[in-house]
Each structure stands twice: as C-alpha cells, then as structure tokens.
Design a protein around this motif. Structure first.
Motif, PDB file in Angstrom:
ATOM      1  N   ASP A  36       0.939  -1.263   0.038  1.00  0.00           N
ATOM      2  CA  ASP A  36      -0.147   0.040  -0.330  1.00  0.00           C
ATOM      3  C   ASP A  36       0.881   1.294   0.043  1.00  0.00           C
ATOM      4  OD1 ASP A  36      -2.099  -1.540   0.241  1.00  0.00           O
ATOM      5  OD2 ASP A  36      -2.540  -1.331   2.117  1.00  0.00           O
ATOM      6  N   LEU A  37       2.020   1.170   0.626  1.00  0.00           N
ATOM      7  CA  LEU A  37       3.062   2.401   0.747  1.00  0.00           C
ATOM      8  C   LEU A  37       3.360   2.641  -0.712  1.00  0.00           C
ATOM      9  CD1 LEU A  37       5.001   2.379   4.093  1.00  0.00           C
ATOM     10  CD2 LEU A  37       3.090   3.745   3.556  1.00  0.00           C
ATOM     11  N   VAL A  38       4.064   1.605  -1.186  1.00  0.00           N
ATOM     12  CA  VAL A  38       4.734   1.877  -2.538  1.00  0.00           C
ATOM     13  C   VAL A  38       3.576   2.546  -3.614  1.00  0.00           C
ATOM     14  CG1 VAL A  38       5.918   0.868  -4.322  1.00  0.00           C
ATOM     15  CG2 VAL A  38       6.321   0.008  -2.047  1.00  0.00           C
ATOM     16  N   THR A  39       2.405   1.620  -3.603  1.00  0.00           N
ATOM     17  CA  THR A  39       1.356   2.221  -4.590  1.00  0.00           C
ATOM     18  C   THR A  39       0.909   3.678  -4.190  1.00  0.00           C
ATOM     19  OG1 THR A  39       0.447  -0.035  -4.512  1.00  0.00           O
ATOM     20  CG2 THR A  39      -0.996   1.712  -5.290  1.00  0.00           C
ATOM     21  N   ALA A  40       0.831   3.949  -3.024  1.00  0.00           N
ATOM     22  CA  ALA A  40       0.286   5.435  -2.584  1.00  0.00           C
ATOM     23  C   ALA A  40       1.134   6.303  -2.966  1.00  0.00           C
ATOM     24  CB  ALA A  40       0.171   5.500  -1.017  1.00  0.00           C
ATOM     25  N   TYR A  41       2.534   5.995  -2.710  1.00  0.00           N
ATOM     26  CA  TYR A  41       3.745   6.780  -3.207  1.00  0.00           C
ATOM     27  C   TYR A  41       3.625   7.205  -4.665  1.00  0.00           C
ATOM     28  CZ  TYR A  41       8.115   9.212  -3.815  1.00  0.00           C
ATOM     29  OH  TYR A  41       9.026  10.210  -4.242  1.00  0.00           O
ATOM     30  N   ILE A  42       3.531   6.113  -5.688  1.00  0.00           N
ATOM     31  CA  ILE A  42       3.550   6.225  -7.103  1.00  0.00           C
ATOM     32  C   ILE A  42       2.247   7.124  -7.416  1.00  0.00           C
ATOM     33  CG2 ILE A  42       2.863   4.821  -9.116  1.00  0.00           C
ATOM     34  CD1 ILE A  42       4.673   2.534  -7.868  1.00  0.00           C
ATOM     35  N   THR A  43       1.064   6.847  -6.940  1.00  0.00           N
ATOM     36  CA  THR A  43      -0.089   7.388  -7.222  1.00  0.00           C
ATOM     37  C   THR A  43      -0.159   9.056  -7.012  1.00  0.00           C
ATOM     38  OG1 THR A  43      -1.325   6.741  -5.207  1.00  0.00           O
ATOM     39  CG2 THR A  43      -1.756   5.731  -7.272  1.00  0.00           C
ATOM     40  N   LYS A  44       0.658   9.387  -5.636  1.00  0.00           N
ATOM     41  CA  LYS A  44       0.535  10.708  -5.328  1.00  0.00           C
ATOM     42  C   LYS A  44       1.723  11.522  -5.975  1.00  0.00           C
ATOM     43  CE  LYS A  44      -1.535   9.746  -0.930  1.00  0.00           C
ATOM     44  NZ  LYS A  44      -1.564   9.488   0.661  1.00  0.00           N
ATOM     45  N   ASN A  45       2.697  10.855  -6.538  1.00  0.00           N
ATOM     46  CA  ASN A  45       4.208  11.618  -6.802  1.00  0.00           C
ATOM     47  C   ASN A  45       4.587  11.499  -8.346  1.00  0.00           C
ATOM     48  OD1 ASN A  45       4.969  12.716  -4.028  1.00  0.00           O
ATOM     49  ND2 ASN A  45       4.535  10.555  -3.553  1.00  0.00           N
ATOM     50  N   VAL A  46       4.045  10.671  -8.942  1.00  0.00           N
ATOM     51  CA  VAL A  46       4.789  10.222 -10.418  1.00  0.00           C
ATOM     52  C   VAL A  46       3.950  11.419 -11.317  1.00  0.00           C
ATOM     53  CG1 VAL A  46       4.576   9.033 -12.343  1.00  0.00           C
ATOM     54  CG2 VAL A  46       5.014   8.007 -10.204  1.00  0.00           C
ATOM     55  N   LEU A  47       2.641  11.858 -10.941  1.00  0.00           N
ATOM     56  CA  LEU A  47       2.041  12.626 -11.773  1.00  0.00           C
ATOM     57  C   LEU A  47       1.491  14.002 -10.948  1.00  0.00           C
ATOM     58  CD1 LEU A  47      -0.246  10.116 -13.554  1.00  0.00           C
ATOM     59  CD2 LEU A  47       1.708  11.287 -14.408  1.00  0.00           C
ATOM     60  N   THR A  48       1.548  14.973 -11.580  1.00  0.00           N
ATOM     61  CA  THR A  48       0.807  16.406 -10.747  1.00  0.00           C
ATOM     62  C   THR A  48      -0.754  15.849 -10.650  1.00  0.00           C
ATOM     63  OG1 THR A  48       0.287  17.533 -12.890  1.00  0.00           O
ATOM     64  CG2 THR A  48       2.663  17.754 -11.610  1.00  0.00           C
ATOM     65  N   GLU A  49      -1.445  16.836  -9.909  1.00  0.00           N
ATOM     66  CA  GLU A  49      -2.760  16.721  -9.700  1.00  0.00           C
ATOM     67  C   GLU A  49      -3.643  16.852 -10.955  1.00  0.00           C
ATOM     68  OE1 GLU A  49      -4.504  18.559  -6.499  1.00  0.00           O
ATOM     69  OE2 GLU A  49      -3.124  18.172  -5.159  1.00  0.00           O
ATOM     70  N   ALA A  50      -3.185  17.942 -11.780  1.00  0.00           N
ATOM     71  CA  ALA A  50      -3.635  18.123 -13.084  1.00  0.00           C
ATOM     72  C   ALA A  50      -3.527  17.093 -14.122  1.00  0.00           C
ATOM     73  CB  ALA A  50      -3.143  19.329 -13.637  1.00  0.00           C
ATOM     74  N   LEU A 101       3.391   3.329 -16.115  1.00  0.00           N
ATOM     75  CA  LEU A 101       3.840   2.621 -15.014  1.00  0.00           C
ATOM     76  C   LEU A 101       2.531   2.019 -14.545  1.00  0.00           C
ATOM     77  CD1 LEU A 101       5.605   5.341 -14.942  1.00  0.00           C
ATOM     78  CD2 LEU A 101       5.633   4.757 -12.326  1.00  0.00           C
ATOM     79  N   LEU A 102       2.738   0.353 -14.892  1.00  0.00           N
ATOM     80  CA  LEU A 102       1.543  -0.404 -14.393  1.00  0.00           C
ATOM     81  C   LEU A 102       1.908  -1.102 -13.160  1.00  0.00           C
ATOM     82  CD1 LEU A 102      -0.848  -2.252 -14.955  1.00  0.00           C
ATOM     83  CD2 LEU A 102       0.760  -4.106 -16.439  1.00  0.00           C
ATOM     84  N   VAL A 103       0.921  -0.815 -12.103  1.00  0.00           N
ATOM     85  CA  VAL A 103       1.374  -1.323 -10.882  1.00  0.00           C
ATOM     86  C   VAL A 103       0.295  -2.272 -10.483  1.00  0.00           C
ATOM     87  CG1 VAL A 103       1.546  -0.587  -8.510  1.00  0.00           C
ATOM     88  CG2 VAL A 103       2.059   1.084 -10.373  1.00  0.00           C
ATOM     89  N   ILE A 104       0.758  -3.652 -10.081  1.00  0.00           N
ATOM     90  CA  ILE A 104       0.137  -4.723  -9.860  1.00  0.00           C
ATOM     91  C   ILE A 104       0.123  -5.061  -8.470  1.00  0.00           C
ATOM     92  CG2 ILE A 104      -0.360  -7.316 -10.314  1.00  0.00           C
ATOM     93  CD1 ILE A 104       0.752  -6.567 -13.262  1.00  0.00           C
ATOM     94  N   ASN A 105      -1.102  -5.099  -7.536  1.00  0.00           N
ATOM     95  CA  ASN A 105      -1.071  -5.406  -6.374  1.00  0.00           C
ATOM     96  C   ASN A 105      -1.548  -6.797  -5.993  1.00  0.00           C
ATOM     97  OD1 ASN A 105      -2.145  -2.433  -4.631  1.00  0.00           O
ATOM     98  ND2 ASN A 105      -0.279  -2.785  -5.883  1.00  0.00           N
ATOM     99  N   TYR A 106      -0.658  -7.849  -5.537  1.00  0.00           N
ATOM    100  CA  TYR A 106      -0.979  -9.184  -5.559  1.00  0.00           C
ATOM    101  C   TYR A 106      -0.971  -9.557  -4.013  1.00  0.00           C
ATOM    102  CZ  TYR A 106      -1.445 -14.035  -7.600  1.00  0.00           C
ATOM    103  OH  TYR A 106      -1.834 -15.176  -7.810  1.00  0.00           O
ATOM    104  N   LYS A 107      -1.926  -9.312  -3.110  1.00  0.00           N
ATOM    105  CA  LYS A 107      -1.855  -9.580  -1.886  1.00  0.00           C
ATOM    106  C   LYS A 107      -2.302 -11.111  -1.366  1.00  0.00           C
ATOM    107  CE  LYS A 107      -2.811  -4.739  -0.843  1.00  0.00           C
ATOM    108  NZ  LYS A 107      -3.660  -3.738  -0.181  1.00  0.00           N
ATOM    109  N   TYR A 108      -1.811 -11.507  -0.362  1.00  0.00           N
ATOM    110  CA  TYR A 108      -2.087 -12.673   0.601  1.00  0.00           C
ATOM    111  C   TYR A 108      -2.044 -13.905  -0.350  1.00  0.00           C
ATOM    112  CZ  TYR A 108      -4.356  -8.480   2.886  1.00  0.00           C
ATOM    113  OH  TYR A 108      -4.514  -7.459   3.447  1.00  0.00           O
ATOM    114  N   LYS A 109      -1.530 -13.771  -1.367  1.00  0.00           N
ATOM    115  CA  LYS A 109      -1.282 -15.195  -2.103  1.00  0.00           C
ATOM    116  C   LYS A 109       0.114 -15.126  -2.770  1.00  0.00           C
ATOM    117  CE  LYS A 109      -4.002 -17.631  -5.717  1.00  0.00           C
ATOM    118  NZ  LYS A 109      -5.237 -17.722  -6.567  1.00  0.00           N
ATOM    119  N   ASN A 110       0.762 -16.304  -2.856  1.00  0.00           N
ATOM    120  CA  ASN A 110       1.922 -16.584  -3.671  1.00  0.00           C
ATOM    121  C   ASN A 110       1.841 -16.602  -5.124  1.00  0.00           C
ATOM    122  OD1 ASN A 110       3.296 -16.416  -1.204  1.00  0.00           O
ATOM    123  ND2 ASN A 110       3.588 -18.358  -0.865  1.00  0.00           N
ATOM    124  N   PRO A 111       2.521 -15.934  -6.091  1.00  0.00           N
ATOM    125  CA  PRO A 111       2.608 -16.254  -7.317  1.00  0.00           C
ATOM    126  C   PRO A 111       3.141 -17.561  -7.788  1.00  0.00           C
ATOM    127  CG  PRO A 111       4.204 -14.666  -6.743  1.00  0.00           C
ATOM    128  CD  PRO A 111       3.461 -15.020  -5.551  1.00  0.00           C
TER     129      PRO A 111
END
Length: 334
Positions: free
Chosen positions: A30-44, A105-115
C-alpha cells in the motif's frame, strides 16, 4: 529489491514500466502504491493519466488497453491494478508484460497469495518487472520494527512499550503504524520516549494486566501478582481467552528452556538465539534460576494439556477463565 531501494528509485524518478507488488504484508504494498499515485504525476496530470482498477471487476484486455495508451500532456501515465489475485484472466497480461509501454507505470497489487512461478506469466513477470515481495514479520521482529518506525520520526520507544504494542496489535503493520501516529501526536514532542504508561493512557491497553506482565510475574514466581493478573483475565475472558494465554506462555517457557541449553550466554548471542530485544535477556537469566530445565519440561507439558482441555478434550466443560486460574496455579507450584 528492498522497500528502501524501491522508494529511493521512485524519488529519483527512475521509473519502470511494470511493478509487481506481492506478499502477505499489505503495509508496504500500500505504501509503494500510494507513493506512485501521489508523486509520479501532478494533480492536473492525474485526471487524464491515472487509472485504478480492481481485479474482481476487470479483465486483462481492459488493463492492457489502458496501459498501452500514450499519456496526455504528461511524460507518463499510471495504471494501478488492485486485488490482482482476484482476476481470473490475469495470465492474459502476458503479451503486455513481454512488451510493456515504456511511458506507462503498470502497478500490480497481488496480496495474501503467492504467485505460482511455474506459470509462464509469472516467470516473465519476474524477469520484466520490479518484483517486490512484502513479507509478513514474525512476532519477535515486530518490537524492533516499532522502534525503527518511531526512530524515523525522532521518537524513542521503551522496550516494554514496544512489547505491549506487539501483544495487543499483533503483526498488523498498518494498525501498528496508525496507533503509533496517534501516540506521537498525543505526546507531541519529537525526541520524547514512548512509555508503557503512554500506551495505556492514549491507546487504552492496560500496562498492568497483559500477557507480557503475566510472563514477568511467573518468571519471578511472584504468586500475588500472577494471581491478580490471571483473575483479571478470568473476569475478562473474551478479551483474554485462554488460547492466547497458553500460546504466550508456551513461547516464554520454550525460550527459557532454550536459554538453559545455550552454551554461549553472552547477552548478544542470547538475544539472537531467543529472538528477543537484548533488554529482556536479564529477565530470562533471572527466570532460569527459578525454573530448572526439568521443571520447564513439566510446564510445557502442562501447557499442552490445558490447551487441549480448552478445546474440549476428555469431555472438559470447565470455563476458559477457570482453566487459566488452574494453569497458573500449577505453574507456580510445579
């Protein structure tokens, strides 16, 4: 790749086309995902260039189509796929992962399960993505994590306070971080030390009636204190079930037995072997003088018996509270 390395690269704007964030610990995902969504692009830029999808409600073709678009009036676009473990067609992203769009930047969250690395999709994904595993901490690692988290924010945490937080919050890092933030706001002075009294006052956990204090009382063979604590447990059985007590005491007395059979009894070695903060080694040393190895074997056998009785073994109908009282009495008089 570690969390620190990953965030460091992102801060330096060293972006990659695909991020695969997976594991049993959602906190860092969640931290990494939040950083990417908040910082890679400006709000506009986010209005036209950032999309968030959920695996249960999406198909691979939809994700691929979005990811292959070119950004509008920006250098990059961000596509986040949350709960990817729920997407039945996830493997159909293989073609995209083999040749991803460089500006996405394609961000894939894959939780609680091993690939399943036997599958071609995950083999290619591991090779062509930033592959980040977020591992669940063991309970013995949590107090150290708490101290590190507080230290990064210019606070100190007493070892007993860290142990108390671990006991009541477990290894859920998101919950722990949230409670620590509350504590630090309440204390309000960077450089201050968080104590067990602070935990009790601001979070509501009792610093006197908890598994840690019961271990301490039994380790000291303090009959009055141990009895007072177990009586409190028995009167608040929902909050302090016997299952929690037996597990907690099992780990304590097992470590105490291990203490006896560890040849190198230097503080640092014992802390490493017992997997405890060096601050607590003296407590195990003192308790070892009160409990010879033979007695500890008897106690561990008692714990197993009472664990089975609490689950109805041998037709037991005694309440968990009464079983806790019996167990502590027998440990003190073994």
């Amino acid at each position: 790749m570690s969390y620190e390395q990953l965030i460091g690269d992102l801060k330096n704007k060293s972006y990659k086309p695909v991020y695969f964030l997976w594991g049993d610990e959602p906190y860092y995902i969640d931290l990494v995902t939040a950083y990417i969504t908040k910082n890679v692009l400006t709000e506009a830029e986010q209005s036209f260039n950032q999309s968030i999808l959920y695996g249960k409600d999406s198909e691979a073709a939809q994700v691929s189509d979005l990811a292959r678009r070119f950004p509008m009036m920006a250098t990059h676009q961000v596509v986040v796929l949350k709960e990817a473990q729920e997407m039945k067609s996830l493997g159909d992203l293989l073609a995209y992962v083999e040749q991803p769009q460089p500006s996405t930047l394609l961000v894939i969250n894959y939780k609680y399960k091993n690939p399943d690395k036997r599958q071609k999709f995950f083999k290619v994904l591991e090779k062509n993505s930033v592959w980040f595993e977020s591992k669940k901490l063991y309970d013995n690692q949590v107090p150290g994590w708490i101290s590190g988290y507080a230290s990064n924010r210019k606070f100190r945490v007493e070892p007993k306070a860290a142990a108390l937080l671990t006991e009541f919050l477990g290894s859920d890092l998101s919950k722990i971080a949230n409670e620590l933030e509350k504590l630090m706001v309440a204390i309000g002075k960077p450089g201050a030390t968080i104590t067990p009294a602070d935990v009790e006052k601001h979070i509501g956990f009792s610093k006197d009636f908890n598994q840690f204090e019961l271990q301490s009382a039994l380790g000291n063979r303090d009959v009055v204190k141990a009895t007072r604590i177990v009586n409190y447990f028995a009167e608040n059985e929902r909050k302090y079930p016997i299952a929690l007590t037996t597990v907690s005491l099992y780990f304590f007395f097992s470590k105490l037995l291990l203490f006896h059979y560890t040849k190198d009894k230097s503080k640092q070695n014992l802390a490493s072997v017992l997997k405890v903060n060096p601050f607590f080694v003296k407590d195990y040393e003192a308790a070892s003088r009160r409990y010879p190895a033979g007695k500890l074997v008897e106690i561990i056998s008692l714990l197993r018996t009472y664990d089975m009785r609490s689950k109805g073994w041998d037709g037991n109908s005694t309440s968990g509270g009464e079983l806790s009282r019996e167990l502590v009495f027998k440990i003190l008089h073994v």
